[in-house]
Design an enzyme around this catalytic site. Sequence first.
Site, PDB file in Angstrom:
ATOM      1  N   ASN A   1       1.065  -1.122   0.220  1.00  0.00           N
ATOM      2  CA  ASN A   1       0.045  -0.045   0.024  1.00  0.00           C
ATOM      3  C   ASN A   1       0.854   1.460   0.089  1.00  0.00           C
ATOM      4  OD1 ASN A   1      -1.879   2.062   0.352  1.00  0.00           O
ATOM      5  ND2 ASN A   1      -2.585   1.348   2.482  1.00  0.00           N
ATOM      6  N   TRP A   2       1.026   1.880  -1.224  1.00  0.00           N
ATOM      7  CA  TRP A   2       1.885   2.907  -1.328  1.00  0.00           C
ATOM      8  C   TRP A   2       1.258   4.207  -0.759  1.00  0.00           C
ATOM      9  CZ3 TRP A   2       3.950   2.650  -7.024  1.00  0.00           C
ATOM     10  CH2 TRP A   2       4.541   1.655  -7.348  1.00  0.00           C
ATOM     11  N   LYS A   3       0.172   4.272  -0.279  1.00  0.00           N
ATOM     12  CA  LYS A   3      -0.525   5.611   0.008  1.00  0.00           C
ATOM     13  C   LYS A   3      -0.354   6.672  -0.693  1.00  0.00           C
ATOM     14  CE  LYS A   3      -0.209   3.347   4.496  1.00  0.00           C
ATOM     15  NZ  LYS A   3      -0.519   3.411   6.072  1.00  0.00           N
TER      16      LYS A   3
ATOM     17  N   HIS B   1      -9.730   1.432   4.618  1.00  0.00           N
ATOM     18  CA  HIS B   1      -8.765   1.496   5.235  1.00  0.00           C
ATOM     19  C   HIS B   1      -8.826   2.574   6.677  1.00  0.00           C
ATOM     20  CE1 HIS B   1      -4.585   2.661   6.258  1.00  0.00           C
ATOM     21  NE2 HIS B   1      -4.194   1.325   5.532  1.00  0.00           N
TER      22      HIS B   1
ATOM     23  N   GLU C   1      -7.113   5.018   7.646  1.00  0.00           N
ATOM     24  CA  GLU C   1      -6.960   6.301   7.204  1.00  0.00           C
ATOM     25  C   GLU C   1      -8.235   6.886   6.722  1.00  0.00           C
ATOM     26  OE1 GLU C   1      -3.326   5.603   5.348  1.00  0.00           O
ATOM     27  OE2 GLU C   1      -2.318   4.995   7.261  1.00  0.00           O
TER      28      GLU C   1
ATOM     29  N   GLU D   1      -6.201  -5.043   9.895  1.00  0.00           N
ATOM     30  CA  GLU D   1      -5.143  -3.970  10.596  1.00  0.00           C
ATOM     31  C   GLU D   1      -5.529  -3.232  11.745  1.00  0.00           C
ATOM     32  OE1 GLU D   1      -2.906  -2.621   6.858  1.00  0.00           O
ATOM     33  OE2 GLU D   1      -4.747  -1.697   6.746  1.00  0.00           O
TER      34      GLU D   1
ATOM     35  N   GLY E   1       1.759   1.997  10.889  1.00  0.00           N
ATOM     36  CA  GLY E   1       2.484   2.837  10.975  1.00  0.00           C
ATOM     37  C   GLY E   1       3.056   3.341  12.403  1.00  0.00           C
TER      38      GLY E   1
ATOM     39  N   SER F   1       2.584  -2.545  10.535  1.00  0.00           N
ATOM     40  CA  SER F   1       3.878  -2.549  11.048  1.00  0.00           C
ATOM     41  C   SER F   1       4.602  -3.719  10.732  1.00  0.00           C
ATOM     42  CB  SER F   1       4.221  -2.218  12.436  1.00  0.00           C
ATOM     43  OG  SER F   1       3.708  -0.792  12.740  1.00  0.00           O
TER      44      SER F   1
ATOM     45  N   GLY G   1       2.443  -1.190   4.349  1.00  0.00           N
ATOM     46  CA  GLY G   1       2.406   0.113   4.020  1.00  0.00           C
ATOM     47  C   GLY G   1       3.983   0.802   3.971  1.00  0.00           C
ATOM     48  N   GLY G   2       4.219   1.345   5.027  1.00  0.00           N
ATOM     49  CA  GLY G   2       5.671   1.753   5.166  1.00  0.00           C
ATOM     50  C   GLY G   2       6.915   0.863   4.554  1.00  0.00           C
TER      51      GLY G   2
END
Length: 254
Positions: free
Chosen positions: A10-12, A95, A97, A167, A173, A213, A234-235
């Site tokens: 997930n590149w956001k 998601h 966010e 999640e 994150g 994470s 993600g990150g």
Amino acid sequence: MTRDLILIANWKMYKTIGEAADYIDKLAPEVEGCHAKIFLAVPFTAIAPAVLYAKELPFVIGAQNMSDAKEGAFTGEISTLMLQEAGAGFVLLGHSERRRVFQESEELIHRKVFRALQDKLRPVLCVGETFAERNEGETEAVLLKQISSALKGLKEGEVQDLILAYEPVWAIGTGMPATPTLAQESHVYCRNALAKLFGKKTASHIPILYGGSVQPENAAVYTAEEDIDGVLVGGASLDPHKFAQIIKHVVGKK
Ligand code: PGA
């Protein structure tokens, strides 16, 4: 029960078109021959170019959000048809966010999931409890509520393409991943919630991924668990080398 092993990056809101091309160039040789489904959830602008760059490669390119409407006067929104025409093969929905920063309601998430399934764009429905909800002992109830409200009204035969992602909000994150035991327990809650809606057999076919994470060092401990069918990253997915490490660890273990 054998379910697909799926890894999603997930590149956001990161990576331009040029950066997407460079990423795919770097990722491809590292993961050649790995037996897993590799999904890249990229920004809207990078979907069509990424599909072109990944043409001969076993990557599925997808979106991170979409509108619940088919079309219309909805400035700034994007439809399933537009995403499909660009070559998207899946879409992340719900998601944390989107729920928290953009105040997406459970009702809206339900309409989006419904729209995606109806238009045959594979939805990845994200669910998860907050830290406070976990501390209050509400995790199971929260997951049941999020899953049943997103999937209400759908029938067994309509959710074959669904992917679920567990999640926990407190793990996204933060560098504080869930322990594999805790994640497995929550995945069982999710699978039970799916079984309540669609029966045990259908629930046993739906892949459930863990996200929050995930790093090269911990990815494989999740997928070693019975009900964890992959990871949503993600990150650590922003660096093609790191994401390749995650894929290789996971594939090596399962
Ligand atoms: P993270 O994000 O891997 O950076 O925790 C996961 C996600 O937001 O899907």
